[in-house]
Design an enzyme around this catalytic site. Structure first.
Site, short mmCIF file in Angstrom:
data_model
loop_
_atom_site.label_atom_id
_atom_site.label_comp_id
_atom_site.label_asym_id
_atom_site.label_seq_id
_atom_site.Cartn_x
_atom_site.Cartn_y
_atom_site.Cartn_z
N TYR A 36 -17.50 -75.72 -30.50
CA TYR A 36 -15.88 -75.11 -30.37
C TYR A 36 -15.06 -76.43 -30.04
CZ TYR A 36 -17.81 -70.46 -29.43
OH TYR A 36 -18.41 -69.26 -29.34
N LYS A 75 -21.76 -68.61 -35.94
CA LYS A 75 -21.89 -69.91 -35.93
C LYS A 75 -22.80 -70.56 -35.13
CE LYS A 75 -18.21 -69.79 -32.49
NZ LYS A 75 -18.36 -68.28 -32.36
#
Length: 374
Positions: free
Chosen positions: A191, A107
């Site tokens: 996140y 990611k």
């Protein structure tokens, strides 16, 4: 059209593409804890890395980036783990998919929504599995937090707040221009976004954001700090977070509900234990979650999906869901105006069913992780 790679045994054979810090400190050691996964090849532009890491992990099949297609067509690789700079994720993922090789991509999934959709489409067209490496989707502390919020123990969840900061030194790839996937949101803000989307079980409908910069030379090409407010539909819950490359190490989030609150601090780390504090009706309970290998579970889950034909979670659509929010936040910060988001249909969420525990890995000796290309 190439045939989709089919494992010749009960182990899926991987090529790790990109041998920078995250690959060396976490991905390569994780294969020792993933019984259904085998490290079969290494791909890098750095001959020293290939030689030393190939010897360390007893890997004979090593390739330069110019030899990437040769690696994919060698018949020795069923899947790739893409650990390259963010702006290269799409190209190297799609080249693997066209060769019939399954893709596990770090990611953020890519830099733009168009890139993400193209990666999803290419994987589907060539009948390969595509997963985005959200390690916390398999980590007990994070999954317990989601379960607590979704269970109603906090009452109606109303607010989310998070801070994720670190000090990033000049020359770090994280400081690349936004077009190359540099900046706070792609690296650490993601996140916070992913956490609240799964804690609330919903997608934001509007964002408002600001960026700030102290003017130091290291921040010439990207922002130092970004703060955002996300508005969620239905009962109009609000989420706020700040992420920065110019602060001390902080990694926390708090969910406030009508009956209680949940604090995770630290919340996002993989090199330390995670801690949780739950307060309901004035009574507080604290719990620590020991440090674990958070990368082996990704390999285990993805390999299991390849071997059984199951659909990976987190999928490419999970990666797209975060990138679309990142892009909206940057548009708001640039314009000084709120930015609305189109409805996004996302039903699959991280859950306790996905928890996989593996012991922590010992910190390995690193090889030339300052190389700017990885």
């Amino acid at each position: 059209m190439p045939h989709t790679a089919s494992p010749t045994s009960e182990k899926v054979r991987y090529a790790v593409v990109g041998l920078g810090h995250i690959a060396q400190v976490a991905v390569l050691p994780a294969f020792a804890h993933a019984g259904n996964s085998e490290l079969a090849a290494l791909v890098s532009s750095d001959s020293e890395k290939l030689e030393k890491l190939g010897r360390k992990y007893k890997i004979k099949d090593t390739f330069s980036y110019e030899q990437y297609d040769e690696c994919l067509q060698s018949g020795q690789v069923d899947a790739v783990y893409i650990a390259l700079p963010n702006h290269l994720h799409r190209e190297y993922s799609e080249r693997a998919a066209r060769a019939g090789v399954h893709v596990l991509c770090e990611k953020p999934m890519a830099v733009t929504e168009e890139d993400c959709r193209s990666m999803i489409r290419t994987a589907e067209e060539h009948d390969v599995k595509l997963m985005v490496a959200y390690r916390l989707h398999f980590e007990e502390a994070n999954l317990k937090a989601i379960d607590i919020v979704q269970s109603g123990k906090l009452g109606e969840p109303r607010l989310f707040d998070s801070v994720f900061t670190m000090t990033v030194k000049e020359g770090d790839i994280r400081l690349n221009p936004r077009e190359l996937g540099g900046g706070t949101l792609y690296d650490i803000g993601i996140y916070c976004i992913n956490a609240v989307r799964n804690l609330f079980g919903a997608e934001p409908m509007e964002v408002t954001a600001f960026s700030a910069n102290c003017g130091q030379r290291r921040f010439l090409e990207c922002e130092e700090t970004t703060s955002a407010i996300l508005r969620f539909p239905g009962k109009e819950r609000l989420a706020s977070f700040s992420c920065s490359f110019g602060g001390t190490d902080v990694s926390m989030y708090r969910v406030v509900g009508s009956k209680g609150e949940l604090l995770m601090d630290p919340a996002y780390e993989y090199a330390d234990e995670l801690k949780q504090r739950l307060t309901v009706d004035g009574r507080t309970r604290e719990r620590s979650f020991p440090k674990r290998d958070q990368f082996a579970p990704e390999l285990i889950h993805f390999s299991d999906c390849i071997l059984t034909g199951a659909t990976p979670e987190p999928s490419g659509y999970e990666g797209l869901a975060d990138v679309r929010v990142i892009r909206a936040i940057y548009r708001s910060a640039d314009s000084g105006q709120p930015v609305g988001l189109e409805p996004f249909d996302k039903h699959d969420r991280a859950s306790l069913d996905q928890e996989i525990r593996r012991p922590p890995v010992r910190k390995p000796e690193l090889v030339n992780t300052e190389a700017p290309s990885e």
